[in-house]
Structures are given as C-alpha cells and as structure tokens.
Write an enzyme that holds these catalytic residues in place. Structure first.
Site, PDB file in Angstrom:
ATOM      1  N   SER A  33       0.831  -1.193   0.000  1.00  0.00           N
ATOM      2  CA  SER A  33       0.000   0.000   0.000  1.00  0.00           C
ATOM      3  C   SER A  33       0.869   1.248   0.000  1.00  0.00           C
ATOM      4  O   SER A  33       1.653   1.470   0.921  1.00  0.00           O
ATOM      5  CB  SER A  33      -0.902  -0.027   1.248  1.00  0.00           C
ATOM      6  OG  SER A  33      -1.332   1.270   1.541  1.00  0.00           O
ATOM      7  N   LYS A  89      30.745  -2.253   4.600  1.00  0.00           N
ATOM      8  CA  LYS A  89      30.754  -2.201   6.055  1.00  0.00           C
ATOM      9  C   LYS A  89      31.693  -3.283   6.581  1.00  0.00           C
ATOM     10  O   LYS A  89      31.527  -4.452   6.270  1.00  0.00           O
ATOM     11  CB  LYS A  89      29.327  -2.429   6.573  1.00  0.00           C
ATOM     12  CG  LYS A  89      29.246  -2.551   8.084  1.00  0.00           C
ATOM     13  CD  LYS A  89      27.823  -2.751   8.561  1.00  0.00           C
ATOM     14  CE  LYS A  89      27.809  -3.045  10.054  1.00  0.00           C
ATOM     15  NZ  LYS A  89      26.459  -3.376  10.530  1.00  0.00           N
ATOM     16  N   ILE A  98      17.538  -7.476   9.087  1.00  0.00           N
ATOM     17  CA  ILE A  98      17.484  -7.932   7.700  1.00  0.00           C
ATOM     18  C   ILE A  98      17.980  -9.375   7.631  1.00  0.00           C
ATOM     19  O   ILE A  98      17.453 -10.195   6.881  1.00  0.00           O
ATOM     20  CB  ILE A  98      18.291  -6.985   6.784  1.00  0.00           C
ATOM     21  CG1 ILE A  98      17.553  -5.642   6.703  1.00  0.00           C
ATOM     22  CG2 ILE A  98      18.484  -7.595   5.392  1.00  0.00           C
ATOM     23  CD1 ILE A  98      18.301  -4.549   5.979  1.00  0.00           C
TER      24      ILE A  98
HETATM   25  C1  LIG Z   1      14.776   2.544  14.017  1.00  0.00           C
HETATM   26  C2  LIG Z   1      15.064   1.321  13.229  1.00  0.00           C
HETATM   27  C3  LIG Z   1      16.333   1.081  12.696  1.00  0.00           C
HETATM   28  C4  LIG Z   1      16.613  -0.082  11.984  1.00  0.00           C
HETATM   29  N1  LIG Z   1      17.880  -0.328  11.541  1.00  0.00           N
HETATM   30  C5  LIG Z   1      18.162  -1.523  10.951  1.00  0.00           C
HETATM   31  C6  LIG Z   1      19.463  -1.831  10.490  1.00  0.00           C
HETATM   32  O1  LIG Z   1      20.376  -1.036  10.563  1.00  0.00           O
HETATM   33  N2  LIG Z   1      19.685  -3.034   9.940  1.00  0.00           N
HETATM   34  C7  LIG Z   1      18.689  -3.961   9.802  1.00  0.00           C
HETATM   35  O2  LIG Z   1      18.945  -5.054   9.329  1.00  0.00           O
HETATM   36  N3  LIG Z   1      17.438  -3.660  10.177  1.00  0.00           N
HETATM   37  C8  LIG Z   1      17.141  -2.481  10.752  1.00  0.00           C
HETATM   38  N4  LIG Z   1      15.868  -2.203  11.146  1.00  0.00           N
HETATM   39  C9  LIG Z   1      14.811  -3.155  10.839  1.00  0.00           C
HETATM   40  C10 LIG Z   1      14.401  -3.014   9.372  1.00  0.00           C
HETATM   41  O3  LIG Z   1      14.045  -1.703   9.123  1.00  0.00           O
HETATM   42  C11 LIG Z   1      13.250  -3.920   9.056  1.00  0.00           C
HETATM   43  O4  LIG Z   1      13.550  -5.231   9.446  1.00  0.00           O
HETATM   44  C12 LIG Z   1      12.994  -3.937   7.582  1.00  0.00           C
HETATM   45  O5  LIG Z   1      12.838  -2.655   7.085  1.00  0.00           O
HETATM   46  C13 LIG Z   1      11.788  -4.766   7.262  1.00  0.00           C
HETATM   47  O6  LIG Z   1      10.612  -4.060   7.447  1.00  0.00           O
HETATM   48  P1  LIG Z   1       9.269  -4.725   6.982  1.00  0.00           P
HETATM   49  O7  LIG Z   1       9.360  -4.964   5.546  1.00  0.00           O
HETATM   50  O8  LIG Z   1       9.005  -5.883   7.860  1.00  0.00           O
HETATM   51  O9  LIG Z   1       8.167  -3.653   7.334  1.00  0.00           O
HETATM   52  P2  LIG Z   1       7.777  -2.254   6.657  1.00  0.00           P
HETATM   53  O10 LIG Z   1       8.934  -1.593   6.069  1.00  0.00           O
HETATM   54  O11 LIG Z   1       7.018  -1.559   7.716  1.00  0.00           O
HETATM   55  O12 LIG Z   1       6.814  -2.647   5.501  1.00  0.00           O
HETATM   56  C14 LIG Z   1       5.467  -2.928   5.731  1.00  0.00           C
HETATM   57  C15 LIG Z   1       4.759  -3.110   4.413  1.00  0.00           C
HETATM   58  O13 LIG Z   1       3.463  -3.604   4.642  1.00  0.00           O
HETATM   59  C16 LIG Z   1       2.550  -2.859   3.883  1.00  0.00           C
HETATM   60  N5  LIG Z   1       1.276  -2.872   4.584  1.00  0.00           N
HETATM   61  C17 LIG Z   1       1.021  -2.730   5.904  1.00  0.00           C
HETATM   62  N6  LIG Z   1      -0.305  -2.790   6.141  1.00  0.00           N
HETATM   63  C18 LIG Z   1      -0.894  -2.985   4.953  1.00  0.00           C
HETATM   64  C19 LIG Z   1      -2.250  -3.121   4.530  1.00  0.00           C
HETATM   65  N7  LIG Z   1      -3.249  -3.061   5.383  1.00  0.00           N
HETATM   66  N8  LIG Z   1      -2.484  -3.294   3.211  1.00  0.00           N
HETATM   67  C20 LIG Z   1      -1.467  -3.376   2.303  1.00  0.00           C
HETATM   68  N9  LIG Z   1      -0.189  -3.240   2.661  1.00  0.00           N
HETATM   69  C21 LIG Z   1       0.098  -3.048   3.956  1.00  0.00           C
HETATM   70  C22 LIG Z   1       3.145  -1.509   3.741  1.00  0.00           C
HETATM   71  O14 LIG Z   1       2.656  -0.843   2.621  1.00  0.00           O
HETATM   72  C23 LIG Z   1       4.609  -1.845   3.596  1.00  0.00           C
HETATM   73  O15 LIG Z   1       4.884  -2.129   2.259  1.00  0.00           O
HETATM   74  C24 LIG Z   1      15.584  -1.028  11.812  1.00  0.00           C
HETATM   75  C25 LIG Z   1      14.310  -0.764  12.295  1.00  0.00           C
HETATM   76  C26 LIG Z   1      14.030   0.383  12.993  1.00  0.00           C
HETATM   77  C27 LIG Z   1      12.658   0.635  13.510  1.00  0.00           C
END
Ligand SMILES: Cc1cc2nc3c(=O)[nH]c(=O)nc-3n(C[C@H](O)[C@H](O)[C@H](O)COP(=O)(O)OP(=O)(O)OC[C@H]3O[C@@H](n4cnc5c(N)ncnc54)[C@H](O)[C@@H]3O)c2cc1C
Lengths: 513, 449
Positions: free
Chosen positions: A39, A78, A350
């Site tokens: 989304s 890194k 990651i």
């Molecule tokens: C402060 C911080 C620093 C970080 N630093 C690191 C780092 O240095 N190294 C590392 O490995 N990791 C790091 N991380 C973790 C890393 O950011 C995440 O593991 C990674 O970005 C994966 O995120 P995600 O894809 O799970 O979630 P998100 O990036 O939140 O993606 C969620 C997805 O779900 C979709 N979505 C949600 N609800 C709906 C819905 N109802 N309908 C349709 N789509 C929906 C959204 O559109 C989005 O595409 C960090 C995290 C934080 C909070």
C-alpha cells in the site's frame, strides 16, 4: 506433488516483502504464482540500512551482481561497527567482522595476546587487540579492498557487509522479483478472510473490493502484523525488561568527511545513536527509552550531534522489543517487523528476514500444512532470536557507565542465565564457546566482551606450552602483515569510484576529498 | 591462582592411558606432574568389546601426539574401514553423491524414487561401495575428485591400543604409581587423596576418574549415575572367530575384523559375558575431578563413539583447562557441553533400534525422525558428534523415505538431472572397481588368534 502449494500471497512490500518475493520466485518452480500486495498509502518504515556478512549468501542465492547492486542502492561497504562511549564516556572500540590474528596449535589467537598483555612489558610493541584484525585496522584508515581467494591469510580473514538505501534496496529486489513473474498489486488490505472450519487464511480483500486468494500467506506488513497478530492473535513475548528502548528518531544528513567503511553506534544518556554512511547521504538515528528521556529532548540530542546538514525532517518511530511467539501459525508465516523486533544495534533484522526465508524453503509446506513444519520453524526461530537477544543485552550489561539512571539500570539488570555463563567464562580466562546455531561466532563475542571492558583475569594455561619468544615473534609478525596489507588497500571512496559508483555518488561533492 | 602442578589419573585401560597420553603432550613444558594409579580392574575402562572402531577425527588426536599411522598399524593390529555393514545397508564415512544447486544429495534419491526409479543411496556412496566390494584406498585431497568426499576410520585391538598409549605416555615422563587403588578420600565435595595397597596415599591438584563403570572417584564425591531410559542391552559376549574384512553390525551382533562382541540382554545369555548398564553420570566434572570413559558413561558398541567421546572430553578439558582456583564456571560449561554431546551420541546409537520398533526414543530423536520423514530434513542440534551423512545413511537404510524432497529440485530440468545422476553413479562405481582390494593393505593380520 498433487497437493503442492500453487499460490503464495505476500502481504507487504517493505524490505521483508520484497526479499521474500525475490527469493521465492528464484527458488520455487515457475508453476507457483506469487502475488505481492503493498500500500502506497501506508508506506514502509524506510530505515534498516546496515547489514551483516551473511547477506552475501543471500545475494549469491539470488544471483545478484554485487557492483550492480551497490550502484543501484547507493551502497557502501561495512567492515564492522564502531562503538563509542559504550564502555565509558570517551571510550571507543570496533566490533569488526572477520578474525583476529591467526590461531596457533589449535589455541585461539587472543589467548596469546592476553598472556603478553598480562605479563606487562612494552605495550607499544604489543599494541591493541584491534591491531591484529584486518577489518578493524582498515576501518580506522577508511580503507577497503574486496577480498578474493589467493590474497593470502590476512585477507582470508576479512569479511564485509553493506550499507544501503532501504527504499532503493526494495526497488532493486522488486525488479528481480517482477522479472521472474511476481505479480504486484497496489492497494490497502481492508479485510482478512479466514476459513470457518480451522481459521486458516483463505484470502484478503482490498479496499477497492478486489479479493486475493492463496494457500500460503507471508505476513510482511510491519509492526502491526496484520495477519499473524491482528488476525491470528499468536501473541508476543515482551523483552523490554532487558531492552527498554522503545523509540527512535531518524534523520538523514549530507555526507561530511571521508566515507567510513563502518557503522557507528554512539551511546547517549538514554540510548544510542546510529550513523550509517551511504554513497550519497548518511542515515542517522537516536534509539532511546522514553522512560528515561522525553521525545523532545531526544530529538534535540540527535539534531545537535549529527555531523552533516540535515536533509530530511526527523521522523519518530515507535516499537516494542520482543518476538512473536509463533512466527509461523496455520498458513501464515511472518517475516520482518511483523515477526518481532530487536533494536538495530548489531544490524540483525534484515538477517532475520533472510534466515526466515531460508528456513521456510527448507520446511516448505504443502496444502496440508503439517504441524511438524510449523513447530520446527518456530523452534529454530526462537533459538536464533534468543541468541541474538543475549548478544545485544551484553552491550548494555557489560559497561562501566553509571552517569545516568539509564546506564545504572542497564548495568544492574538481571540477565539471562545463558549470558551470565558466557560472561563468566570469558572473565576468567578469555574462553568463548559458541553454540551451534549462534549467528555470532567466537570472534564477535570476543570483540564485544573485550571491547565493553571485560578483561580476562587469566589466560588459557595451555598457552604456556609455547615458548615466549615464539609467541612474541608471531604476534609481531601478524601485526605488521596486517598493517602492511591495509596500507596497500585503496580508500573506500577510491574503491567505490572504480567499482560501483552510483550517479549520485559521482555528482556529490565529497569525491574531490 | 597458580597453574596445576599435579594430576592423578586413577584407573587403567584405554580411558586412563588416552588421558595420560593426551595430557602429557598438551601440558608439555608446564612442569605439571602426571601420575597414573592402577585400580586393578580386569575389564577395559572405555571399551566393552575386545575391538573398537575409531572415527576419522581421532586421527587429529594421533597427529597431535605424533603417532604415525604406520606405527599404529604395527603396534595395535589396526585395520582401516570406510563403512559399517549393517546387513542390508552401509553407514559410510563420507558424503553421498555431490551437492547440486546447494541441495543435499539425499533429496535427489527421494526424487528419483518418487519418479519410479530404483535408487539405492548406498550406490551413491563411495565408502559404502568400497566396503561392499572389499576395496580400499586412501582419499585424495583434490576437491574435484570423486575420491575426495570420503574418509576412513580404524579398527583397533583394545588391549594393544591401550598398551600403545601407555608406552607413549610413559616415554614422555608420565609416572606409574606403585600399588593399586584401595580407597578414595572425598572430603566434602572434592577428592582429598587416594589410598593404595602399598605406599603412602597420593594427593594431586586435579584428578581424572578412569576407573570404568564403578567410577570410584565420581562415587566418592557422590555424583549419581543416571540409567539410560531407552537403551536396554546389558550383556556382551566375546565374538566368535570370523574372517570378515569389514566391520559388521547385525541383529545386536557386532563383528569387527579383530574381534567385537555379541550384544544382547541378560535372558539370552544365561548371565555369561560382560555385564553393563547403559547411562551416564549426572555430571562429568565436579570440583577437582573429571570422569573419562565408562566412569563418565556407558553405551553399547556401535560406530566409534567410545573413542570419540574420550576425544571430545579430552579436547573440552583442554579448552577449559583449570588452574588451582577450580572455578565452578569451567565445570558448569564442561558439563553443559558433554551432557549434550553424550545425549546426541546416545540418540545415534538408539536410532536403528527405534526405527525397527525395538525401542522408544527421546523427544529430540523423535523430532529428527519426523522431520526426516516429512521433509528429508536432518535436524542437527548443538554438539553433534555424527555429521548429517551418518544420520541419512541409517534413516534411509532402515527404510525411511521422506515424503518430500527439496523444492529447489523442481526448478531443474528432469531429463537432464536423471542423466546427470546416472552418470554420477557410473563414475562412482568405476572409481571403486579400479581400487585395490582391502586385503592388499599392508597390515598385520587382523584375524583373531
Ligand atoms: C529505528 C530502526 C532502525 C533499523 N535499523 C536496521 C538496520 O540497521 N539493519 C537492519 O537489518 N534492520 C534495521 N531495522 C529493521 C528493518 O528496518 C526492518 O527489518 C525492515 O525494514 C523490514 O521491514 P518490513 O518490511 O518488515 O516492514 P515495513 O517496512 O514496515 O513494511 C510494511 C509493508 O506492509 C505494507 N502494509 C502494511 N499494512 C498494509 C495493509 N493493510 N495493506 C497493504 N499493505 C500493507 C506496507 O505498505 C509496507 O509495504 C531497523 C528498524 C528500525 C525501527
């Protein structure tokens, strides 16, 4: 196979969603349909830019060309993490990837170092433990060279990972995934539809009314865990009594000064601050505990300590540390933030996504979803999370800091028994025993335990079996080979310019430096 | 805190002399006196049979001691082996086939069988093929050669092996105390001294209990023996003379080229032979005493675990070597590691019995079996002594065919893959048929007197 899974639905298009899409489309047979729903309205967390060396394996699995990948994501190299102010204010150490020195007679290298150090003598000649680690020495001098077989023993001990732009990384993977037939749908999932008989997810319905059905659902919807938690209520194990940080401010800055081949983590009064340099900009953030500092004060701290000009507005992220009790439940597997959160101190999130995908492939279900697959996946996932959790807690527990209530609390907290045992073994004679699935090896534990100020009281008595002169000569030799190896490396900037410069890098100012 | 100045090893046989030999080498130049006091036992302290198998890892131990294989062959009636004959299949020492596209080879066997082909995993194992054809050659170092993916162990005559280690230890200055052990003084939770039938009591900074099943030192510090809940055999009869060249294990009977034994339960043997109870100590190291061999635990003979456990125990002891402060942290870590090591070995010994429905298994083993059944996945826990291929050999050999193979295979072209596998099998068969016979290995004859 008659009851093979034919339709997989990935919910969420952040780093987790696109990593899953790229890997599954590469490995599974072409007959499996993979759909990804994301989304634009909700967006991604947009952070998560530092990685650890196993990511090279993931790239290898996808058949990614490293230079092409770095160019596309504004990526940099890194070699480790610099920890500033962690042991005590004004102290710094590097947790480098890669190995220290060379083991002798099956005895770990650092044991010899400990012996000479404990004997006293010329500390100038002995130097720091870091002087024996090629990644640490290269970090101090901002050098980088890609290790290849045949470059000698010192280079064989070198390991590296990447920093990259999280948004560009997702886009890069999306290119790969779509190229292999993954279908992307933009839209907001309004409803999750469960089978009446057993609660398995049958389909999701988007706001516009479109319904997407499948047999296996991968929940990559971020912290909320739209399927795994909001729908299946699998529960969350809270670890904030060990790791109380619950907020982060993130801001991007211009690059300023030489391009450092490491992440920096600087301890602050109620948390710590990251600094991740990319080819075209630097990512910064202050991870803190709102119990010990207000959001406002934390924002101020961040903005007053960044070393370049801010180019974005600071953004506040909220989280809770802990893990989803079942990352796999029924026909839903949660990856990424949906499966839990450990602060990014050692850049492990990651990697957890990658490890989750690998496990899912090894235990890939059929339409009957046998519980032994789910159980094994959850058992392995729990083990891995707990081991990394202990490693992170170590950074807070082993500290001499007592200058703020936050640090006093960390120093005094009760930690898991598994960690206490590790710290005691090291404190006695510098011994480290790795557990089999431990993501972090002996040298990682060594770097952090020693760096945080746990000084072994003795050394392995077996070291006495080697002549003192031999040990001295060996160490001197290793140290000078490491120094010479690094001297011969180009700076990271020079290496990038030559191998994998992005357009933004070539345009940006610092190349004149 | 000071370095240990003296170690007293109580016992005789393989456990005592293995530790004495190893310590005399590892503690070289440290001024630590190592003494062995015989306990007068007539049975060996680590091996139940008269012959025992070693696994390839033991060669590292012999390498550290500086004992060459030629020396061993001369002194200990050694015979090399590449696989254990289980009657209907082999447990080879080495890989099956080759990894293709990162997929473990046994998945291809599952794939072939599901596609209706006859595929016997033994025919993809160089060490198994060698054993069934009575061939032997040493592996080569070139990773591209089919002859690089296997290894071999040794069949050892227990008495002669023990003597060899003893000669080695004594030549390196290990003292043999006069007299026999009579009584152990355990004051509180530690050993204070050891009495003997002649001469004054002996005391040391550290003790090793190599007194076999009676575990006289461990008993003195009141460490209980925990009977294994799953393994029930409790008698071993000396084997009859036979002339097998390859170690065999069938229906509770172990036959080794030198001499093994028949393993059974009491009823079947009218009380003859050597009695034993399977299980292990609740702890392996308490305060100033470590148990080695049967004093630490007893398992029925199978594929080299006796010496493997001694070796692992020794390596861990060196890794955690104490000073006279005897920090409890070291013992705790040693016990954690060795308990897991022992239990995982126990699982391996138990595996064929469980698969034949003769015994129950612990949950860890049940998980291993069910994961393999469903997925062909081999669950590996911490501190495993047997690598994946050993488990795969037994699981498949006992007839467990995974319900599914690794999905990555589906993305490969089936026709070509089948051809590739057939070719692989042919290459292996040809390589083995070109090898010299096992009988040509220049060893002292292994046939029992
Ligand atoms: C402060 C911080 C620093 C970080 N630093 C690191 C780092 O240095 N190294 C590392 O490995 N990791 C790091 N991380 C973790 C890393 O950011 C995440 O593991 C990674 O970005 C994966 O995120 P995600 O894809 O799970 O979630 P998100 O990036 O939140 O993606 C969620 C997805 O779900 C979709 N979505 C949600 N609800 C709906 C819905 N109802 N309908 C349709 N789509 C929906 C959204 O559109 C989005 O595409 C960090 C995290 C934080 C909070």
């Amino acid at each position: 196979m008659t009851n093979a899974i034919t339709d997989i639905v990935i919910c969420g298009g952040g780093t987790a969603g696109w990593m899953a899409a790229a890997a599954l489309s590469k490995v599974l047979s072409r007959d499996v349909n993979i759909t990804l729903i994301e989304s634009d309205e909700i967006g991604t967390v947009g952070v998560g830019e530092a990685t650890i060396p196993p990511i090279l394996t993931f790239n290898g699995l996808l058949g990614i060309d490293e230079d092409e990948f770095l160019k596309a994501t504004n990526g940099t190299f890194k070699l480790g993490i610099e920890f500033v102010n962690w042991r005590s204010p004004d102290h710094r150490y590097i947790h480098p990837f890669g190995t220290y020195g060379v083991d002798m007679q099956a005895i770990k290298f650092h044991q010899f170092y400990m012996k000479l150090k404990q004997m006293g003598g010329d500390s100038q000649v002995l130097g720091e433990l870091e002087d024996y680690n090629v990644c640490a020495v290269a970090s101090r001098l901002n050098r980088y060279l890609r290790p290849k077989p045949g470059m000698g023993e010192v280079m064989a001990g070198m390991k590296y990972a990447f920093h990259f732009d999280a948004g560009l990384y997702a886009r890069f993977l999306r290119g790969h995934a779509e190229g292999r037939g993954v279908k992307r749908i933009e839209g907001n999932i309004a409803q999750v539809n469960q089978r009446a008989s057993d609660g398995f997810v049958e389909s999701v319905t988007l706001q516009g009314g479109q319904t997407v059905a499948g047999q296996l659902f991968i929940d990559c919807t971020g912290f909320r865990g739209l399927l795994i938690e909001e729908t299946l209520n699998t529960g969350f194990e809270d670890w904030s009594h060990w790791l109380p940080n619950d907020r982060a401010w993130a801001v991007q800055t211009d690059n300023n000064g030489p391009l450092t081949p490491y992440t920096r983590a600087t301890a602050r009064e109620a948390g710590w601050q990251w600094r991740i340099p990319l080819q075209h900009r630097t990512g910064n953030g202050y991870v803190f505990s709102s119990k010990y500092v207000s959001e406002e004060a934390a924002r101020e701290t961040l903005l007053s300590t960044i070393d370049g000009r801010a180019i974005t507005e600071p953004r506040l992220l909220k989280f809770k540390t802990g893990r989803r009790i079942k990352a796999w439940h029924k026909n839903v597997v949660a990856l990424g933030l949906a499966s839990g959160f450990l602060e990014p101190l050692e850049s492990t999130s990651i990697h957890f996504i990658q490890a989750g995908i690998t496990k899912l492939l090894a235990l890939f279900p059929t339409q009957d979803f046998a519980t032994i697959e789910e159980d094994e996946y959850n058992r392995l996932t729990r083990l891995q999370w707990e081991q990394v959790r202990d490693f992170i807690i170590l950074h807070y527990k082993a500290t001499l800091r007592d200058d703020t209530p936050y640090w006093v609390r960390n120093r005094d907290m009760a930690v898991p028994e598994t960690l206490t045992q590790k710290m005691e073994l090291f404190a006695a004679k510098g011994r480290i025993f790795r557990r089999e699935d431990d993501l972090f090896a002996e040298d990682n534990w060594l770097a952090v335990m020693y760096g945080q100020g746990i000084e072994p009281k003795g050394y392995d008595p077996l070291v006495d079996g080697l002549g003192l002169e031999d040990i001295r000569r060996n160490l001197k030799n290793i140290k000078s080979v490491v120094a010479r190896t690094v001297q011969a490396m180009p700076t990271q900037e020079a290496f990038i310019r030559h191998a994998c410069a992005s357009d933004a890098f070539l345009k940006s100012a610092h190349i004149s430096a | 805190m000071a370095r240990l100045k003296s170690i007293l090893i109580c016992g005789s046989g393989v456990a005592a002399w293995f530790m004495a030999a190893g310590l005399s080498r590892a503690l070289e130049g440290q001024g630590c006196r190592i003494t062995v006091l015989d306990d007068g036992a007539t049975e060996d302290s680590a091996c139940l049979g008269r012959a025992v198998l070693s696994l390839p890892a033991l060669r590292a131990f012999h390498g550290v001691l500086g004992l060459s294989e030629d020396q061993m062959i001369k002194a200990a009636r050694v015979w090399p082996y590449t696989a254990l004959n289980m009657g209907t299949y082999h447990i080879g020492i080495g890989d099956h086939g080759a990894r293709l596209n990162t997929v473990a080879f046994h998945h291809f066997v599952t794939w072939l069988r599901q596609g209706g082909h006859k595929a016997d995993i033994d025919t993809f194992s160089i060490p198994a093929l060698m054993a069934s054809a009575g061939k032997f050659t040493r592996p080569v170092n070139d990773p591209n050669s089919v002859l690089s993916g296997f290894s071999y162990g040794l069949v050892l005559d227990v008495g002669r092996y023990s003597d060899l280690l003893r000669t080695y230890a004594v030549s390196r200055g290990v003292d043999v105390a006069e007299g026999r052990l009579t009584k152990v003084d355990g004051s509180g939770a530690q050993i204070a001294s050891v009495h003997r039938d002649q001469g004054a009591p002996l005391a040391a900074d550290f003790y090793i209990d190599a007194t076999g099943e009676p575990a006289r030192l461990m008993s003195a510090v009141e460490v209980p023996f925990e009977v294994d809940l799953y393994l029930n055999a409790n008698r071993i009869l000396p084997a009859l003379p036979h002339d097998t060249g390859v170690p065999m294990m069938s229906a509770g009977c172990q036959m080794l080229p030198v001499m093994g034994g028949v393993i059974s339960d009491e009823a079947a043997t009218n009380g003859d032979g050597r009695a034993f109870v399977q299980g292990r100590r609740a702890q392996f190291w308490v305060s100033n005493v470590v148990a080695a061999g049967h004093a630490a635990g007893v398992l029925q003979p199978f594929m080299g675990h006796e010496l493997q456990l001694l070796h692992t125990g020794f390596t861990r002891l060196i890794g955690l070597f104490p000073d006279d402060g005897m920090s409890p942290v070291l013992a705790r870590e040693y016990n954690r590691l060795m308990t897991q090591t022992f239990d995982r070995v126990r699982d391996f010994v138990l595996l064929p019995q469980v698969l034949r429905g003769q015994a129950e298994g612990p949950p860890e083993l049940a998980r291993k079996i069910s994961q393999f059944k469903s997925r062909g996945r081999v669950v590996m826990y911490d501190e495993e002594s047997y690598s994946e291929s050993f488990w795969v050999s037994v699981l498949m050999g006992e007839g467990v065919l995974p319900e599914r193979y690794d999905r990555i295979i589906d993305s490969m072209e089936p026709e070509r893959l089948t051809q590739q596998l057939i070719k692989m099998r042919d290459i292996m068969a040809r390589a083995v048929s070109a090898m010299p016979p096992l009988k040509a290995v220049p060893v002292t004859s292994g046939v029992p007197a």
